[in-house]
Design an enzyme around this catalytic site. Structure first.
Site, PDB file in Angstrom:
ATOM      1  N   GLY A 210       0.837  -1.214   0.000  1.00  0.00           N
ATOM      2  CA  GLY A 210       0.000   0.000   0.000  1.00  0.00           C
ATOM      3  C   GLY A 210       0.865   1.255   0.000  1.00  0.00           C
ATOM      4  O   GLY A 210       2.089   1.188  -0.116  1.00  0.00           O
TER       5      GLY A 210
ATOM      6  N   ASN B  66      -3.436  -8.229   0.684  1.00  0.00           N
ATOM      7  CA  ASN B  66      -4.492  -8.977  -0.039  1.00  0.00           C
ATOM      8  C   ASN B  66      -4.801  -8.344  -1.392  1.00  0.00           C
ATOM      9  O   ASN B  66      -5.732  -8.739  -2.083  1.00  0.00           O
ATOM     10  CB  ASN B  66      -5.759  -9.082   0.820  1.00  0.00           C
ATOM     11  CG  ASN B  66      -6.440  -7.729   1.008  1.00  0.00           C
ATOM     12  OD1 ASN B  66      -5.959  -6.707   0.514  1.00  0.00           O
ATOM     13  ND2 ASN B  66      -7.566  -7.726   1.707  1.00  0.00           N
TER      14      ASN B  66
ATOM     15  N   PHE C  89       0.013  -2.166   8.765  1.00  0.00           N
ATOM     16  CA  PHE C  89      -0.684  -1.118   7.999  1.00  0.00           C
ATOM     17  C   PHE C  89      -2.035  -1.620   7.482  1.00  0.00           C
ATOM     18  O   PHE C  89      -2.941  -0.842   7.236  1.00  0.00           O
ATOM     19  CB  PHE C  89       0.143  -0.721   6.758  1.00  0.00           C
ATOM     20  CG  PHE C  89       1.418  -0.006   7.059  1.00  0.00           C
ATOM     21  CD1 PHE C  89       2.650  -0.647   6.983  1.00  0.00           C
ATOM     22  CD2 PHE C  89       1.411   1.342   7.408  1.00  0.00           C
ATOM     23  CE1 PHE C  89       3.841   0.021   7.233  1.00  0.00           C
ATOM     24  CE2 PHE C  89       2.596   2.029   7.663  1.00  0.00           C
ATOM     25  CZ  PHE C  89       3.812   1.355   7.570  1.00  0.00           C
TER      26      PHE C  89
ATOM     27  N   SER D 220      -3.889   7.124  13.653  1.00  0.00           N
ATOM     28  CA  SER D 220      -4.211   8.336  12.899  1.00  0.00           C
ATOM     29  C   SER D 220      -4.585   9.478  13.834  1.00  0.00           C
ATOM     30  O   SER D 220      -5.170   9.254  14.896  1.00  0.00           O
ATOM     31  CB  SER D 220      -5.390   8.031  11.966  1.00  0.00           C
ATOM     32  OG  SER D 220      -5.900   9.227  11.420  1.00  0.00           O
TER      33      SER D 220
ATOM     34  N   TYR E 133     -14.333   4.293  10.586  1.00  0.00           N
ATOM     35  CA  TYR E 133     -12.886   4.173  10.329  1.00  0.00           C
ATOM     36  C   TYR E 133     -12.108   4.685  11.536  1.00  0.00           C
ATOM     37  O   TYR E 133     -11.254   3.974  12.087  1.00  0.00           O
ATOM     38  CB  TYR E 133     -12.470   4.963   9.074  1.00  0.00           C
ATOM     39  CG  TYR E 133     -10.985   5.212   9.050  1.00  0.00           C
ATOM     40  CD1 TYR E 133     -10.467   6.452   9.458  1.00  0.00           C
ATOM     41  CD2 TYR E 133     -10.112   4.204   8.709  1.00  0.00           C
ATOM     42  CE1 TYR E 133      -9.097   6.666   9.502  1.00  0.00           C
ATOM     43  CE2 TYR E 133      -8.740   4.409   8.746  1.00  0.00           C
ATOM     44  CZ  TYR E 133      -8.248   5.652   9.147  1.00  0.00           C
ATOM     45  OH  TYR E 133      -6.894   5.847   9.199  1.00  0.00           O
TER      46      TYR E 133
ATOM     47  N   LYS F 267      -9.567   2.747  14.631  1.00  0.00           N
ATOM     48  CA  LYS F 267      -8.213   3.121  15.078  1.00  0.00           C
ATOM     49  C   LYS F 267      -8.193   3.263  16.606  1.00  0.00           C
ATOM     50  O   LYS F 267      -7.273   2.807  17.280  1.00  0.00           O
ATOM     51  CB  LYS F 267      -7.766   4.431  14.418  1.00  0.00           C
ATOM     52  CG  LYS F 267      -7.497   4.316  12.926  1.00  0.00           C
ATOM     53  CD  LYS F 267      -6.415   3.261  12.638  1.00  0.00           C
ATOM     54  CE  LYS F 267      -6.151   3.103  11.147  1.00  0.00           C
ATOM     55  NZ  LYS F 267      -5.179   2.010  10.870  1.00  0.00           N
TER      56      LYS F 267
ATOM     57  N   PHE G 107      -0.508  12.346  10.765  1.00  0.00           N
ATOM     58  CA  PHE G 107      -1.326  13.466  10.320  1.00  0.00           C
ATOM     59  C   PHE G 107      -1.620  13.203   8.842  1.00  0.00           C
ATOM     60  O   PHE G 107      -2.077  12.081   8.523  1.00  0.00           O
ATOM     61  CB  PHE G 107      -0.646  14.791  10.717  1.00  0.00           C
ATOM     62  CG  PHE G 107      -0.915  15.054  12.185  1.00  0.00           C
ATOM     63  CD1 PHE G 107      -0.338  14.244  13.159  1.00  0.00           C
ATOM     64  CD2 PHE G 107      -1.812  16.029  12.592  1.00  0.00           C
ATOM     65  CE1 PHE G 107      -0.631  14.419  14.516  1.00  0.00           C
ATOM     66  CE2 PHE G 107      -2.103  16.218  13.940  1.00  0.00           C
ATOM     67  CZ  PHE G 107      -1.522  15.414  14.906  1.00  0.00           C
ATOM     68  N   ASN G 108      -1.355  14.098   7.924  1.00  0.00           N
ATOM     69  CA  ASN G 108      -1.811  13.831   6.548  1.00  0.00           C
ATOM     70  C   ASN G 108      -0.672  13.415   5.627  1.00  0.00           C
ATOM     71  O   ASN G 108       0.060  14.284   5.132  1.00  0.00           O
ATOM     72  CB  ASN G 108      -2.532  15.068   5.997  1.00  0.00           C
ATOM     73  CG  ASN G 108      -3.881  15.249   6.661  1.00  0.00           C
ATOM     74  OD1 ASN G 108      -3.985  15.310   7.893  1.00  0.00           O
ATOM     75  ND2 ASN G 108      -4.925  15.294   5.849  1.00  0.00           N
TER      76      ASN G 108
ATOM     77  N   LEU H  50      -7.059  15.242  -0.606  1.00  0.00           N
ATOM     78  CA  LEU H  50      -6.790  16.490  -1.323  1.00  0.00           C
ATOM     79  C   LEU H  50      -5.681  16.382  -2.356  1.00  0.00           C
ATOM     80  O   LEU H  50      -5.867  16.715  -3.535  1.00  0.00           O
ATOM     81  CB  LEU H  50      -6.427  17.597  -0.311  1.00  0.00           C
ATOM     82  CG  LEU H  50      -6.068  18.960  -0.907  1.00  0.00           C
ATOM     83  CD1 LEU H  50      -7.277  19.574  -1.623  1.00  0.00           C
ATOM     84  CD2 LEU H  50      -5.556  19.905   0.177  1.00  0.00           C
TER      85      LEU H  50
ATOM     86  N   GLY I 299     -18.095  16.264   8.464  1.00  0.00           N
ATOM     87  CA  GLY I 299     -17.093  15.512   9.240  1.00  0.00           C
ATOM     88  C   GLY I 299     -15.708  16.141   9.233  1.00  0.00           C
ATOM     89  O   GLY I 299     -14.832  15.712   9.993  1.00  0.00           O
TER      90      GLY I 299
END
Ligand code: WQD
Length: 337
Positions: free
Chosen positions: A10, A32, A81, A125, A150, A154, A178-179, A200, A297
């Site tokens: 990923g 997977n 992950f 996260s 989600y 976490k 963070f992002n 974004l 959200g």
């Protein structure tokens, strides 16, 4: 030292496999392929000269997880992950998230608790903080009720790990990202674009390359300097390196507690318009965008207090927003060429 990286094909996983192999670790990847491709193995090999061991399996299959740990009994550490991670999707399909993100975690921990000593790095996260009351956000900031299934997986994941570590040989580090943005500077690996991007930066680069007509900016009426939301955008390579540092901390028994938590960010908040400006600067082209209503959200502000990661973990980010954006744009151009 054989290290298991679940979700290792990923976005963040593949960049972490590269950094682990750069540090001389032997890596075995489980994936997977639900949100990745085996081609990523070639990208990892192109960068490091070594292809990691790879086992295609679904961590929701308990027997498959047990078989894996019998076959790879020499695994000393796990970086986990593998999880579903789309906030919006989780609202509409909560059981997919609870089964995939929780069951898989439990099955792995059941294997690790059989070991005398096990080292576990968990991909968490900043979403666990919701809209934190104070900025920048430190690890003592209150964990708020999750705003999505989600985010809840976490929070629950962190609690499960904490409970299990108390009564087993498992030592764990929870990394609250963070992002994450950008791609490896070689453009051999990056964020695989499957479907319409929710985040974004991939939406910006796909708009820049002409795949999307325009970026919709979700609201410019927030209480921020330019009215758009502020986030802490961290280069994925910086983030990957933090995982290696955290793993080495556990392997070298430097951890001060059975479970430690670190926020991983740059410590700098950037608004949506500032991210757009960064893209325009590094690409030399204007971005087509339109301001629309707020997205349900979204929090207004989220950026990290990096003190603990810098002082205790001994890690800090090296890349700027522009460098991260440059790598994202280079990757977008490469995969569309
Ligand atoms: C960033 C900003 C949007 C898309 C998410 C997850 C979080 C973590 C990181 C996994 C926001 C705005 C976005 C668009 C926009 N993932 N935006 N137009 O929501 O901060 O965090 O990814 O752990 O859990 O919640 O990231 O990139 O979706 O949004 O205006 O087309 O960009 O409103 O202000 P977010 P994002």
């Amino acid at each position: 030292m054989k290290i298991l990286v679940t979700g290792g094909l990923g976005f963040i996983g593949s960049h972490t496999v590269v950094e682990l192999q750069n540090e001389g670790f032997e890596v075995v990847v489980i994936d997977n392929l639900s949100n990745s491709s085996e081609d990523v193995l070639k990208g990892i090999e192109a960068i490091t000269g070594k292809k990691p061991l790879f086992e295609k399996l679904d961590l929701r299959e308990k027997a498959a997880v047990q078989d894996f740990f019998k076959k790879h009994a020499d695994v000393n550490g796990v970086i986990h992950f593998a999880a579903s991670k789309a906030v919006g999707e989780s609202v509409g399909n909560p059981l997919l998230y609870y089964e995939n993100n929780i069951n898989a975690l439990v099955y792995i921990l059941q294997e690790l608790e059989k070991k005398e000593n096990a080292n576990f790095i968990f991909s968490s996260s900043c979403t666990v903080y919701g809209q934190a009351k104070t900025m920048p956000i430190n690890e003592g900031s209150e964990v708020q009720p999750a705003m999505s299934p989600y985010g809840n997986t976490k929070q629950i994941g962190e609690e499960i790990i904490t409970d299990v570590a108390k009564v087993s040989g498992i030592n764990a580090i929870l990394l609250r990202y963070f992002n994450p943005i950008g791609a490896h500077p070689s453009a051999e690996i990056g964020e695989l674009p499957l479907g319409i991007p929710q985040n974004l930066v991939p939406f910006i680069t796909q708009t820049g390359i002409g795949l999307r007509k325009e970026l919709l900016v979700y609201g410019n009426d927030y209480p921020t300097p330019d009215g758009t939301c502020i986030r802490d955008y961290i280069h994925v390579v910086d983030l990957a390196k933090a995982h290696v540092v955290a793993l080495q901390r556990l392997l070298n028994k430097k951890n001060q507690d059975k479970v430690e938590t670190f926020n991983l960010g740059t410590g700098v908040g950037s608004s949506v318009l500032e991210v757009i400006n960064a893209f325009e600067k590094v690409s030399g082209q204007k971005l087509a965008y339109r301001i629309v209503d707020r997205r349900e959200g979204d929090v207004t502000l989220a950026y990290a207090d990096t003190t603990k990661a810098n002082d205790v973990l001994g890690w800090k980010t090296q890349s700027t927003l522009e460098q991260a954006m440059e790598s994202a744009w280079k990757w977008e151009q490469k995969i569309r060429s």
